[in-house]
Scaffold this active site. Structure first.
Site, mmCIF file in Angstrom:
data_model
loop_
_atom_site.group_PDB
_atom_site.id
_atom_site.type_symbol
_atom_site.label_atom_id
_atom_site.label_comp_id
_atom_site.label_asym_id
_atom_site.label_seq_id
_atom_site.Cartn_x
_atom_site.Cartn_y
_atom_site.Cartn_z
ATOM 1 N N HIS A 215 -14.954 -0.013 -9.334
ATOM 2 C CA HIS A 215 -13.518 0.194 -9.140
ATOM 3 C C HIS A 215 -13.261 1.606 -8.633
ATOM 4 C CE1 HIS A 215 -11.700 -3.155 -11.882
ATOM 5 N NE2 HIS A 215 -12.621 -3.618 -11.054
ATOM 6 N N TYR B 98 -11.158 10.682 -15.867
ATOM 7 C CA TYR B 98 -11.347 9.241 -16.047
ATOM 8 C C TYR B 98 -12.710 8.785 -15.505
ATOM 9 C CZ TYR B 98 -9.990 4.360 -16.614
ATOM 10 O OH TYR B 98 -9.936 3.050 -17.031
ATOM 11 N N LYS C 256 -13.573 6.044 -23.188
ATOM 12 C CA LYS C 256 -14.576 7.104 -23.316
ATOM 13 C C LYS C 256 -15.624 6.892 -24.387
ATOM 14 C CE LYS C 256 -13.080 9.382 -19.963
ATOM 15 N NZ LYS C 256 -13.883 9.168 -18.741
ATOM 16 N N TYR D 128 -2.662 0.267 -16.568
ATOM 17 C CA TYR D 128 -2.192 0.934 -17.792
ATOM 18 C C TYR D 128 -0.669 0.910 -17.744
ATOM 19 C CZ TYR D 128 -6.878 2.783 -18.718
ATOM 20 O OH TYR D 128 -8.215 2.912 -19.014
ATOM 21 N N PRO E 119 -9.375 4.375 -27.563
ATOM 22 C CA PRO E 119 -9.982 3.768 -26.366
ATOM 23 C C PRO E 119 -9.141 3.898 -25.089
ATOM 24 C CG PRO E 119 -9.248 2.076 -27.886
ATOM 25 C CD PRO E 119 -9.102 3.385 -28.592
HETATM 26 P P1 FAS Z 1 -21.965 1.604 -32.304
HETATM 27 O O1 FAS Z 1 -21.017 1.433 -33.457
HETATM 28 O O2 FAS Z 1 -21.732 0.840 -31.061
HETATM 29 O O3 FAS Z 1 -23.448 1.226 -32.776
HETATM 30 C C1 FAS Z 1 -23.916 1.608 -34.053
HETATM 31 C C2 FAS Z 1 -24.973 0.602 -34.462
HETATM 32 O O4 FAS Z 1 -25.504 1.004 -35.720
HETATM 33 C C3 FAS Z 1 -24.390 -0.798 -34.662
HETATM 34 O O5 FAS Z 1 -25.172 -1.742 -33.989
HETATM 35 C C4 FAS Z 1 -24.436 -1.001 -36.166
HETATM 36 O O6 FAS Z 1 -24.686 -2.343 -36.524
HETATM 37 C C5 FAS Z 1 -25.602 -0.116 -36.558
HETATM 38 N N1 FAS Z 1 -25.569 0.356 -37.936
HETATM 39 C C6 FAS Z 1 -24.492 0.652 -38.688
HETATM 40 N N2 FAS Z 1 -24.894 1.060 -39.916
HETATM 41 C C7 FAS Z 1 -26.255 1.018 -39.928
HETATM 42 C C8 FAS Z 1 -27.250 1.316 -40.889
HETATM 43 N N3 FAS Z 1 -26.929 1.738 -42.107
HETATM 44 N N4 FAS Z 1 -28.550 1.168 -40.553
HETATM 45 C C9 FAS Z 1 -28.888 0.731 -39.303
HETATM 46 N N5 FAS Z 1 -27.998 0.427 -38.342
HETATM 47 C C10 FAS Z 1 -26.685 0.574 -38.666
HETATM 48 N N6 FAS Z 1 -14.906 2.242 -26.388
HETATM 49 C C11 FAS Z 1 -14.476 2.210 -25.114
HETATM 50 O O7 FAS Z 1 -14.824 3.094 -24.341
HETATM 51 N N7 FAS Z 1 -13.637 1.210 -24.678
HETATM 52 C C12 FAS Z 1 -13.243 0.189 -25.517
HETATM 53 O O8 FAS Z 1 -12.506 -0.695 -25.113
HETATM 54 C C13 FAS Z 1 -13.697 0.179 -26.848
HETATM 55 N N8 FAS Z 1 -13.356 -0.846 -27.695
HETATM 56 C C14 FAS Z 1 -13.810 -0.817 -28.997
HETATM 57 C C15 FAS Z 1 -13.487 -1.860 -29.902
HETATM 58 C C16 FAS Z 1 -13.943 -1.826 -31.233
HETATM 59 C C17 FAS Z 1 -13.587 -2.942 -32.190
HETATM 60 C C18 FAS Z 1 -14.734 -0.741 -31.677
HETATM 61 C C19 FAS Z 1 -15.197 -0.660 -33.120
HETATM 62 C C20 FAS Z 1 -15.061 0.285 -30.787
HETATM 63 C C21 FAS Z 1 -14.610 0.248 -29.451
HETATM 64 N N9 FAS Z 1 -14.952 1.248 -28.524
HETATM 65 C C22 FAS Z 1 -14.525 1.242 -27.237
HETATM 66 C C23 FAS Z 1 -15.782 2.326 -28.899
HETATM 67 C C24 FAS Z 1 -17.218 1.834 -28.832
HETATM 68 O O9 FAS Z 1 -17.481 1.345 -27.552
HETATM 69 C C25 FAS Z 1 -18.096 2.966 -29.247
HETATM 70 O O10 FAS Z 1 -17.682 4.191 -28.685
HETATM 71 C C26 FAS Z 1 -19.540 2.717 -28.924
HETATM 72 O O11 FAS Z 1 -19.903 1.480 -29.471
HETATM 73 C C27 FAS Z 1 -20.352 3.872 -29.505
HETATM 74 O O12 FAS Z 1 -21.667 3.509 -29.515
HETATM 75 P P2 FAS Z 1 -22.619 3.921 -30.747
HETATM 76 O O13 FAS Z 1 -22.411 5.348 -31.048
HETATM 77 O O14 FAS Z 1 -23.959 3.423 -30.382
HETATM 78 O O15 FAS Z 1 -22.040 3.170 -32.018
HETATM 79 C C1 PHB Z 2 -11.830 -2.510 -21.713
HETATM 80 O O1 PHB Z 2 -12.019 -3.142 -20.659
HETATM 81 O O2 PHB Z 2 -12.210 -2.934 -22.825
HETATM 82 C C2 PHB Z 2 -11.110 -1.182 -21.654
HETATM 83 C C3 PHB Z 2 -10.841 -0.611 -20.423
HETATM 84 C C4 PHB Z 2 -10.185 0.617 -20.368
HETATM 85 C C5 PHB Z 2 -9.801 1.233 -21.548
HETATM 86 C C6 PHB Z 2 -10.081 0.647 -22.784
HETATM 87 C C7 PHB Z 2 -10.729 -0.576 -22.839
HETATM 88 O O3 PHB Z 2 -9.156 2.423 -21.486
#
Ligand code: FAS
Ligand code: PHB
Length: 392
Positions: free
Chosen positions: A72, A385, A297, A201, A293
């Site tokens: 994009h 961005y 980032k 957005y 989110p």
């Molecule tokens: P993660 O949380 O992804 O990974 C951590 C891992 O550690 C998981 O697999 C977990 O199961 C494991 N773990 C936990 N406790 C443990 C333990 N005691 N022992 C071993 N393993 C363990 N970011 C965006 O940029 N855009 C979005 O739209 C967006 N939507 C999101 C929606 C939700 C519901 C959530 C919760 C987050 C969202 N995020 C989004 C943020 C998300 O993408 C995080 O920034 C990203 O997953 C970060 O990656 P990790 O640091 O690897 O953490």
């Molecule tokens: C998504 O596609 O999940 C998404 C995209 C942009 C954002 C947040 C989430 O700022």
């Protein structure tokens, strides 16, 4: 068992770190509580910064992303019933973003790990870290009913916001910075072609809405809601009605509707734990910081952390130099706080706040009007961005 770097968590941070370390000849073991299927199916982020894509390519795991991802070059800001395109690539000398779901990134990295026959334990139980203050850190866990101990030189805490690694640091050794927002995002995945080629957005008096996507046949949509909302109160027709209201424009533009295959409510917070290192424990990603989110980032910041961490470990094992390890936290936090600022700014500009006054609403609309009317303001949004340079 013994390894050089014990990695807790197999999300984007843990799997990317393990991959980068392997390419640098540094041994690691990855321990994950969830199943491989669960981690690879979890619906989360969707937008990759240019730097994240370049790193995937450089690390030899970008082929499927390049085949299946959607590049994009712009986003739309929609307010007052009108859309305004921000030309990201024109404003940043050709940089862009990639729509490629987080779960696909994790799948590519996990597949690479498993194909290489390198140790990764899924469905680990009772994971604990010990002696991170001392010279012999260890990770204890149960797997297939057997107790395991990993003796390591270092532990990488990549276990997310609710993991055990940050908790292993004495509270007195950490400074926590946090802002909890008075709203959440209700997100849906709908089996319907996206209604726009790019992300929208949308600032609306009823609240923020976001049109994103996962593929040419899968749309991702979000709407701002009360953080106390229960998803049970949001049947599909109510969700579509609210989305149509918020995205409505002066023209006859309408959101295409389709079967909703996933829905959930995500709370919003800004969170930073400093420092990101304690003794021989190094934190990365959501284990150390959370961003709202709105700026897309979270995943990208996790990748930036582990890029720095992998380089620091590689240098230590190559030359014995400790400086990159000693500088890890300050190097990451410099980027973390710039990304926190941008994510907070996007969130504050686009969302309605319960305690706001009519002045605040008009100020927000003026800020949006300024961004679309000023190349300098639009450039500031665009360069953040698409992603700030790693070596800022
Ligand atoms: P993660 O949380 O992804 O990974 C951590 C891992 O550690 C998981 O697999 C977990 O199961 C494991 N773990 C936990 N406790 C443990 C333990 N005691 N022992 C071993 N393993 C363990 N970011 C965006 O940029 N855009 C979005 O739209 C967006 N939507 C999101 C929606 C939700 C519901 C959530 C919760 C987050 C969202 N995020 C989004 C943020 C998300 O993408 C995080 O920034 C990203 O997953 C970060 O990656 P990790 O640091 O690897 O953490
Ligand atoms: C998504 O596609 O999940 C998404 C995209 C942009 C954002 C947040 C989430 O700022």
């Amino acid at each position: 068992m013994r390894t050089q770097v014990g990695i807790v968590g197999a999300g984007p941070a843990g799997t990317m770190l393990a991959h980068l370390l392997a390419r640098a000849g540094v041994d690691s073991v990855v321990i994950e509580t969830r199943s491989r299927e669960y981690v690879q199916e979890r619906v989360r982020a969707g937008v990759l910064e240019q730097g994240t894509c370049d790193l995937m390519d450089a690390a030899g795991v970008g082929a499927r992303m390049r085949r299946e991802g959607l590049v994009h070059h712009g986003i739309e800001l929609r307010f007052g019933g009108r859309g305004h395109r921000i030309d990201l690539s024109d404003l940043t000398g050709g940089r862009s973003i990639m729509i490629y779901p987080q779960r696909e990134v994790v799948k590519d990295l996990t597949d690479a790990r498993v194909s290489a026959g390198l140790p990764i334990y899924f469905e680990a139980e009772d994971v604990r870290v010990g002696d991170v203050d001392g010279d012999h850190p260890e990770i204890l866990f149960i797997h297939d009913g057997f107790e395991h101990r990993v003796d390591c030189d270092f532990v990488a805490g990549c276990d997310g916001f609710h993991g055990v690694c940050r908790e292993a640091i004495p509270r007195a050794a950490l400074t926590i910075y946090e802002r909890v927002y008075p709203f959440a995002w209700l997100g849906i995945l709908a089996e319907v072609a996206p209604s726009s080629d790019e992300l929208i957005y949308c600032s609306h008096e009823r609240g923020f809405a976001l049109h994103s996507m996962r593929s040419p046949s899968l749309t991702r949509l979000y709407l701002q809601c009360d953080p106390r909302e229960a998803i049970e109160n949001w049947p599909d027709d109510r969700i579509w009605r609210e989305l149509q209201t918020r995205f409505a424009t002066e023209s006859d533009w309408r959101l295409a509707e389709g079967p909703i295959v996933q829905k959930g409510i995500t709370p919003m917070r800004s969170f930073v734990a400093e420092p990101m290192r304690h003794g021989r424990l190094f934190l990365a990603g959501d284990a150390a910081h959370i961003v709202p989110p709105t700026g897309a980032k979270g995943l990208n910041l996790a990748v930036a952390d582990v890029k720095a961490m992998a380089a620091a470990f590689a240098e230590f094992y190559r030359s014995g130099r400790r400086e990159p390890l000693d500088n890890y936290s300050s190097v990451c936090l410099r980027r973390v706080w710039k990304v926190q600022r941008f994510s907070w700014w996007m969130t504050s500009m686009l969302h309605r706040f319960p305690d706001e006054t009519p002045f605040d609403w008009r100020r927000q609309q003026a800020e949006l009007d300024y961004v679309i009317g000023s190349r300098a303001a639009a450039t500031s949004l665009a360069e953040n961005y698409v992603g700030l340079p790693f070596d800022l």
